[in-house]
Design a protein around this motif. Structure first.
Motif, PDB file in Angstrom:
ATOM      1  N   LYS A 120       0.828  -1.213   0.000  1.00  0.00           N
ATOM      2  CA  LYS A 120       0.000   0.000   0.000  1.00  0.00           C
ATOM      3  C   LYS A 120       0.855   1.252   0.000  1.00  0.00           C
ATOM      4  O   LYS A 120       0.624   2.171  -0.797  1.00  0.00           O
ATOM      5  CB  LYS A 120      -0.918   0.026   1.237  1.00  0.00           C
ATOM      6  CG  LYS A 120      -1.844  -1.141   1.353  1.00  0.00           C
ATOM      7  CD  LYS A 120      -2.685  -1.058   2.606  1.00  0.00           C
ATOM      8  CE  LYS A 120      -1.917  -1.147   3.895  1.00  0.00           C
ATOM      9  NZ  LYS A 120      -1.210  -2.406   4.139  1.00  0.00           N
ATOM     10  N   SER A 121       1.869   1.279   0.881  1.00  0.00           N
ATOM     11  CA  SER A 121       2.720   2.466   0.946  1.00  0.00           C
ATOM     12  C   SER A 121       3.476   2.634  -0.371  1.00  0.00           C
ATOM     13  O   SER A 121       3.631   3.752  -0.855  1.00  0.00           O
ATOM     14  CB  SER A 121       3.726   2.337   2.079  1.00  0.00           C
ATOM     15  OG  SER A 121       3.064   2.051   3.274  1.00  0.00           O
ATOM     16  N   THR A 122       3.909   1.513  -0.924  1.00  0.00           N
ATOM     17  CA  THR A 122       4.637   1.574  -2.189  1.00  0.00           C
ATOM     18  C   THR A 122       3.752   2.161  -3.284  1.00  0.00           C
ATOM     19  O   THR A 122       4.174   3.042  -4.025  1.00  0.00           O
ATOM     20  CB  THR A 122       5.095   0.147  -2.581  1.00  0.00           C
ATOM     21  OG1 THR A 122       5.761  -0.424  -1.477  1.00  0.00           O
ATOM     22  CG2 THR A 122       5.996   0.167  -3.785  1.00  0.00           C
ATOM     23  N   GLY A 141       2.778   8.317   9.296  1.00  0.00           N
ATOM     24  CA  GLY A 141       2.857   8.150  10.740  1.00  0.00           C
ATOM     25  C   GLY A 141       3.565   6.852  11.057  1.00  0.00           C
ATOM     26  O   GLY A 141       3.646   6.446  12.195  1.00  0.00           O
ATOM     27  N   GLU A 142       4.007   6.169  10.023  1.00  0.00           N
ATOM     28  CA  GLU A 142       4.562   4.831  10.237  1.00  0.00           C
ATOM     29  C   GLU A 142       6.047   4.767   9.971  1.00  0.00           C
ATOM     30  O   GLU A 142       6.748   3.973  10.575  1.00  0.00           O
ATOM     31  CB  GLU A 142       3.870   3.843   9.297  1.00  0.00           C
ATOM     32  CG  GLU A 142       2.384   3.869   9.449  1.00  0.00           C
ATOM     33  CD  GLU A 142       1.718   2.573   9.066  1.00  0.00           C
ATOM     34  OE1 GLU A 142       2.217   1.921   8.142  1.00  0.00           O
ATOM     35  OE2 GLU A 142       0.705   2.244   9.706  1.00  0.00           O
ATOM     36  N   GLU A 143       6.531   5.602   9.037  1.00  0.00           N
ATOM     37  CA  GLU A 143       7.934   5.497   8.669  1.00  0.00           C
ATOM     38  C   GLU A 143       8.610   6.846   8.829  1.00  0.00           C
ATOM     39  O   GLU A 143       7.963   7.884   8.779  1.00  0.00           O
ATOM     40  CB  GLU A 143       8.053   5.031   7.216  1.00  0.00           C
ATOM     41  CG  GLU A 143       7.733   3.565   7.072  1.00  0.00           C
ATOM     42  CD  GLU A 143       7.405   3.178   5.643  1.00  0.00           C
ATOM     43  OE1 GLU A 143       8.098   2.327   5.098  1.00  0.00           O
ATOM     44  OE2 GLU A 143       6.469   3.756   5.079  1.00  0.00           O
ATOM     45  N   ILE A 199      -2.469   9.920   3.371  1.00  0.00           N
ATOM     46  CA  ILE A 199      -2.260   9.666   4.795  1.00  0.00           C
ATOM     47  C   ILE A 199      -1.879   8.199   4.980  1.00  0.00           C
ATOM     48  O   ILE A 199      -2.641   7.309   4.614  1.00  0.00           O
ATOM     49  CB  ILE A 199      -3.560   9.933   5.614  1.00  0.00           C
ATOM     50  CG1 ILE A 199      -4.116  11.337   5.360  1.00  0.00           C
ATOM     51  CG2 ILE A 199      -3.326   9.661   7.087  1.00  0.00           C
ATOM     52  CD1 ILE A 199      -3.400  12.450   6.048  1.00  0.00           C
ATOM     53  N   ASP A 200      -0.715   7.947   5.521  1.00  0.00           N
ATOM     54  CA  ASP A 200      -0.246   6.576   5.723  1.00  0.00           C
ATOM     55  C   ASP A 200       0.032   6.385   7.213  1.00  0.00           C
ATOM     56  O   ASP A 200       1.057   6.797   7.703  1.00  0.00           O
ATOM     57  CB  ASP A 200       1.020   6.354   4.889  1.00  0.00           C
ATOM     58  CG  ASP A 200       1.489   4.912   4.918  1.00  0.00           C
ATOM     59  OD1 ASP A 200       0.795   4.088   5.532  1.00  0.00           O
ATOM     60  OD2 ASP A 200       2.538   4.629   4.343  1.00  0.00           O
ATOM     61  N   SER A 201      -0.764   5.871   8.016  1.00  0.00           N
ATOM     62  CA  SER A 201      -2.091   5.336   7.772  1.00  0.00           C
ATOM     63  C   SER A 201      -3.085   5.994   8.718  1.00  0.00           C
ATOM     64  O   SER A 201      -2.673   6.634   9.675  1.00  0.00           O
ATOM     65  CB  SER A 201      -2.066   3.836   8.091  1.00  0.00           C
ATOM     66  OG  SER A 201      -1.798   3.682   9.481  1.00  0.00           O
TER      67      SER A 201
HETATM   68 MG    MG Z   1       2.983   0.780   4.836  1.00  0.00          MG
END
Ligand code: MG
Ligand code: TYD
Length: 491
Positions: A120-122, A141-143, A199-201
């Motif tokens: 998904k992020s990719t 918010g994840e990486e 927005i992730d995630s």
């Molecule tokens: Mg991700």
């Protein structure tokens, strides 16, 4: 009497200070007290206490000062409503555009769900990087910035060419923000004025209006509501990446899916390289569209001709392998269906279907047993749709039935033959929709014969127009029942 009143006042005051409610973590049902079983979704032990008190301090939300004045609408006649075609932004990714129903709609809120690690992020970062003319804000918010930069470098040359990823100097481009507070995100948005926000995630965001922890039902709901308000008021499209739970639902309340305009599901077998982007709900287009990608070392590649990858390259016909002409959304696609029928070693025969509904497989087996007299009751049957995709189109029935019999009888299906027909309970081959598209695709891919239902000839679609068979080079075999198919195939 006096004491009682004062007590009452006292309790109501403390109540107001820390107002809590219990939320079902599975469906978002709200209850003032804890419950063992959710009355809405019938799940046990899903209620969690969350603080829902609104902080009355003036924290900026999306333009909270420009609050919309209470206006009331009057009923209007449908014929009097004027509307303009919604504006759509075309992305360089054709698969993505198609799944969205023809590009990104201004002001739309799109939720993308999928298992962890599916890409998904990719997908979203790649999209953000490939739109150099637009200002895209990628909120993670994840990486960390560094992790995103590393991924961006890996994805495309665009990632490395734009060494200023994250800087605010250039006009367009991808800007990265590592932030989880919606209030801070809106502050940055007001400064940057992006054309698109990712927005992730959504599960990592929190709004200071609500006291519960990020990822809880009330936080997810509040953050989504704030982003929805922003998207609609500023006409900026917003993409939300959402986690899914182990049973494949988008984590957080079901209500999330009702709030957004579009829900996309990114799925695939992690052991396969193919990924499928599917519209589950779409307010701006068809919900049956499908985009296919291949996960490569340097990101996702669009697969614009799925038939080629779904058909294995072989030189000779094999037992139990057939090709079916299916339709996913508006796109015709040829897929390979495989069956293996073998004598069961145990008392209870095994029945397994991959990429196909097991109940439907049992129905096909019952029809073959009852109507055609094949003894399949004591056999193990395995069905597989190659490429790790799932097909719901009933038109693959005929191909699967032929594959089962081909494996059972150990007789191969003639080369360059494909099928498109639904099977009824009495063994009749029923008409399927858009047969001409299927025939045309089979012909395009070099097939020499296609089996279709004879009922398809009478009428095609609503307009009842006749199919002109002479238009096609491919030989069209029309059949009325499954027995006819077998006598034509195996003599
Ligand atoms: Mg991700
Ligand atoms: P990711 O986008 O982080 O998944 P999600 O956001 O859905 O959790 O995808 C991670 C997986 O994708 C990881 O297993 C590595 C693989 N991958 C590639 O194969 N090629 C690539 O270019 C990238 C960036 C990731």
């Amino acid at each position: 009497m006096h004491i009682r009143t004062s007590k009452k006042i006292c309790t109501s005051k403390t109540m107001a200070k820390s107002k809590v409610a219990y939320f079902c973590q599975s469906c978002g049902f709200e209850s003032p007290k804890w419950l063992g079983k959710c009355p809405s979704c019938q799940q046990w032990n899903t209620f969690v206490e969350e603080v829902i008190e609104k902080v009355n301090v003036a924290v900026p939300t999306w333009k909270s000062n420009s609050t919309t004045t209470q206006r009331s609408n009057k009923p209007v006649q449908v014929s009097e409503i004027t509307f303009d075609e919604e504006q759509r932004m075309l992305t360089p990714d054709k698969e993505f555009n198609r799944v969205l129903g023809g590009g990104i709609v201004a002001g739309s809120l799109v939720l993308i769900g999928g298992e962890p690690g599916i890409g998904k992020s990719t997908l979203m970062l790649q999209l953000a990087l490939n739109m150099p003319n637009l200002k895209v804000l990628y909120v993670s918010g994840e990486e960390s910035e560094r992790q995103i930069k590393m991924r961006a470098e890996r994805l495309t040359e665009v990632g490395s060419r734009r060494s200023e990823v994250g800087s605010q100097k250039s006009e367009g481009g991808c800007f990265v923000l590592t932030e989880t507070s919606t209030q801070n995100i809106f502050k940055q948005i007001e400064q940057l004025e992006p054309d698109l926000v990712v927005i992730d995630s959504i599960q990592t965001l929190y709004s200071s209006h609500i006291e519960s922890t990020p990822g809880s039902v009330s936080q997810v709901r509040e953050c989504t509501a704030e982003l929805l308000r922003f998207a609609k008021e500023s006409s900026t499209p917003v993409f939300l990446i959402g986690h899914i739970t182990k049973d494949g639902m988008i984590a957080g309340p079901k209500i999330l899916e009702h709030m957004v305009d579009t829900v996309l599901q990114f799925e695939g077998d992690r052991h396969h390289v193919y990924r499928i982007l599917r519209a589950v709900k779409n307010r701006f287009g068809s919900a049956s569209e499908l985009g296919i990608y291949e996960m490569m070392g340097e990101g996702l590649r669009e697969v614009s001709n799925p038939s080629e990858i779904l058909l294995s390259q072989r030189d000779e016909p094999l037992n139990g392998v057939t090709i079916s002409a299916t339709l996913e959304g508006m796109r015709p696609m040829l897929i390979e269906t495989q069956a293996l029928v073998s004598t069961s070693a145990y008392g209870t025969p095994q029945r397994t279907a991959t990429g196909f509904d097991t109940r439907r497989m049992n129905m096909l087996l019952a029809v073959l047993e009852k109507r055609c007299g094949f003894r399949l009751g004591a056999k193990d049957v395995f069905l597989n749709i190659t490429g790790g995709i799932r097909v719901e189109d009933p038109a693959i029935d005929l191909g699967l039935a032929a594959a089962i019999i081909s494996s059972h009888e150990d007789m191969p299906i003639p080369f360059k033959t494909c099928f498109a027909g639904e099977l009824g309970l009495s063994g009749e081959v029923r008409a399927v929709n858009r047969i001409e598209q299927r025939i045309a695709e089979a012909q395009k891919l070099g097939f020499e014969q296609i089996f279709i239902s004879k009922y398809n000839l009478a009428s095609s679609g609503k307009d009842k127009k006749h199919i002109d068979l002479s238009r096609y080079k491919i030989e069209i075999k029309t059949v009325g029942s499954i027995e006819e198919v077998f006598s034509m195939l195996f003599g």
